[in-house]
Design an enzyme around this catalytic site. Structure first.
Site, PDB file in Angstrom:
ATOM      1  N   SER A 155       0.765  -1.224  -0.043  1.00 41.63           N
ATOM      2  CA  SER A 155       0.020  -0.101   0.059  1.00 41.63           C
ATOM      3  C   SER A 155       0.943   1.283   0.052  1.00 41.63           C
ATOM      4  CB  SER A 155      -0.979   0.000   1.056  1.00 41.63           C
ATOM      5  OG  SER A 155      -0.162   0.408   2.477  1.00 41.63           O
ATOM      6  N   LYS A 156       0.205   2.375  -0.168  1.00 39.82           N
ATOM      7  CA  LYS A 156       0.864   3.625  -0.123  1.00 39.82           C
ATOM      8  C   LYS A 156       1.559   3.992   0.991  1.00 39.82           C
ATOM      9  CE  LYS A 156      -1.451   7.527  -0.266  1.00 39.82           C
ATOM     10  NZ  LYS A 156      -0.905   8.320   1.130  1.00 39.82           N
ATOM     11  N   ARG A 157       0.569   3.629   2.122  1.00 33.66           N
ATOM     12  CA  ARG A 157       1.260   3.810   3.439  1.00 33.66           C
ATOM     13  C   ARG A 157       2.548   2.807   3.787  1.00 33.66           C
ATOM     14  NH1 ARG A 157      -3.285   2.082   7.637  1.00 33.66           N
ATOM     15  NH2 ARG A 157      -4.290   3.867   6.677  1.00 33.66           N
ATOM     16  N   ASP A 162       5.166   5.002   2.283  1.00 33.59           N
ATOM     17  CA  ASP A 162       5.440   6.425   2.960  1.00 33.59           C
ATOM     18  C   ASP A 162       6.201   5.945   4.320  1.00 33.59           C
ATOM     19  OD1 ASP A 162       4.061   7.713   1.121  1.00 33.59           O
ATOM     20  OD2 ASP A 162       2.383   7.800   2.369  1.00 33.59           O
TER      21      ASP A 162
END
Length: 497
Positions: free
Chosen positions: A260-262, A265
């Protein structure tokens, strides 16, 4: 029959690398089979549509080198290629489906449905609108034809649902997982047309694939639960079904969940191919070659029999076979992705690498001629992990060190570094710098000093630390004047500190 495949993203945000992989596998299958790769924009959900998302999708695929054969940018005879422009087509087929008793009108209010949903939850179950309870609701299965048409004419809001018969077995096939069987009693009468008259994903997807003559549907594993619904829709219409391939999930590095993008990040790696709205850098901005990016994501869920895992797009097309797509999730490994990028950079032709270097360090051409820039490329090529490394790797040829490794300087002090530099400056000033290695050997014997101390002193003077390419070759490129200037700067730094 010509193989036709499609990538059908929704313009609801940036394209995830999972989406790039789906596009890539469609592209590979099409090219391997002399087929056609179609891109269809599935934008029926206008509320979730994000500005510039569609343009981003096309730019991402163009950067990667897998642009579609047919799309809104390059239309063929099966358009339009945006679902929002295909409503007349959907309307015709919706009417046909109702006439074939494959679907029905449902006039139930959201309040009524919420009430039943809450009842089911209180009993510890999940609410399904299906054969068990649909006689309780206001739909055309429980109303006469006259009552149904009167309500439609009055403007009563309604949706259209798929009519699923009980006690039947829905049989489908996934090219990776083989035969899939589902009892119709387990399925819900899915909404096919929303209250605003627009089709849902399920209906539009099947109609479009049929009308565009898609022969093989290659999509993510997350759509596997929808397969029985789609099979039923094909059967209700009496259409031939395409082959289905559901690609495994791309898992985060821990293997505990979808990438995921999380995750990106949190752990400092990109999950998008290119920059999205100045908010998130992509693989392009991080310094990946398009070919290396594709090489890595192709191996997320697919294995090759090739001896060499470093492949360009032509190699991947040649080796690609759906039989080698795995069932289980593929764990993402950013370090492996960077290693593959480095191998691609190592294999670049020198002309191509020089062009890349010039694009990243335009100031090189003002300081060095073409021959010298080729020499710089030769020296740094094996050390480039990411394209973004080029700027720093070239800095040693353009600038004096901004700082020095103080721990190394402290160790070199036992060799009386200032005096050593002074002697070496005189030697270099009146000698041929292209004979430097022989000069150093002679110097070491004369001064009775180890080769290591001299080479480390030179490296500290030239670049400020002990890492980097062959320092003798670096000195040959930067020339005598720059070498003497850097030796002088190190002496001055040492005297001040």
């Amino acid at each position: 029959m010509t193989e036709r495949v499609r990538f059908a993203p929704s313009p609801t945000g940036p394209l995830h690398i999972g989406g790039v992989r789906t596009a890539l596998f469609n592209y590979l299958f099409a090219k391997k089979n002399n087929g056609v790769f179609v891109l269809r924009v599935e934008d029926t959900d206008q509320k979730r549509k994000v500005e510039k998302s569609e343009e981003y999708i096309f730019e991402s695929l163009k950067w990667a080198g897998i642009s579609p054969d047919e799309s809104v940018l390059n239309p063929g005879k099966f358009g339009p290629y945006r679902q929002s422009e295909r409503n007349e087509i959907y309307k015709r087929y919706i009417d046909e489906l109702i006439q074939k008793k494959g679907a029905y009108y449902a006039f139930d209010s959201s309040e009524r449905l919420s009430e039943e949903r809450e009842k089911a939850e209180r009993k510890g179950g999940a609410f399904k609108y299906n054969y068990e309870n649909r006689e309780l609701f206001e739909n055309s299965l429980n109303l006469s034809e006259t009552e149904t048409q009167n309500r439609i004419r009055k403007g009563d809001p309604y949706v259209i649902r798929l009519w699923i018969k009980p006690n039947e077995e829905v049989i489908g096939k996934d090219e990776i997982r083989n035969t899939i069987r589902v009892k119709s009693n387990e399925l819900e009468d899915k909404i096919l047309v929303k209250a605003d008259g627009t089709p849902t994903y399920h209906l539009a997807n099947v109609i479009d694939d049929h009308c565009m003559e898609i022969t093989t549907v290659i999509r993510g594993e997350e759509w596997l639960p929808s397969l029985p619904i789609h099979i039923l829709i094909y059967e209700k219409f009496g259409w031939d079904k395409p082959k289905f391939v559901h690609l495994p999930l791309i898992l985060n590095p821990s293997g505990k969940g979808k990438l995921s993008k999380r995750d990106g990040d949190k752990n400092g790696y990109p999950v998008f191919p290119i920059r999205w709205k100045d908010e998130h850098d992509g693989y392009r901005e991080k310094g990946f070659l398009p070919a290396a990016h594709l090489n890595y994501i192709a191996q997320l869920g697919w294995s090759t029999n090739a001896e060499d895992e470093i492949m360009d797009l032509k190699d991947i097309v040649r080796e690609f076979d759906l039989k080698n797509v795995q069932k289980g999730g593929a764990r993402f490994d950013y370090e492996k992705a960077k290693w593959i990028n480095q191998q691609h950079i190592k294999r670049l032709e020198k002309e191509e690498l020089v062009k890349l270097i010039k694009s990243k360090r335009k100031d090189l051409e003002g300081s060095y001629d073409t021959k010298q820039i080729f020499e710089i490329a030769e020296l740094i090529q094996d050390r480039i992990l990411l394209i973004t490394d080029i700027e720093n790797l070239c800095a040693m040829f353009l600038e004096k060190p901004k700082e020095y490794d103080l721990k190394i300087l402290e160790k070199l002090e036992k060799h009386n570094m200032v005096e050593l530099i002074s002697k070496f400056e005189k030697l270099i000033e009146f000698s041929d710098i292209y004979q430097l290695k022989d000069l150093i050997l002679t110097f070491c014997r004369k001064e009775n000093i180890g080769m290591g101390a001299v080479m480390q002193t030179l490296r500290m003077a030239m670049v400020g630390n002990l890492s980097g390419p062959d320092i003798v070759e670096v000195i040959k490129v930067i020339g005598k004047k720059s070498t003497l200037d850097r030796l002088k700067k190190l002496t001055e730094f040492n005297q001040k500190n």
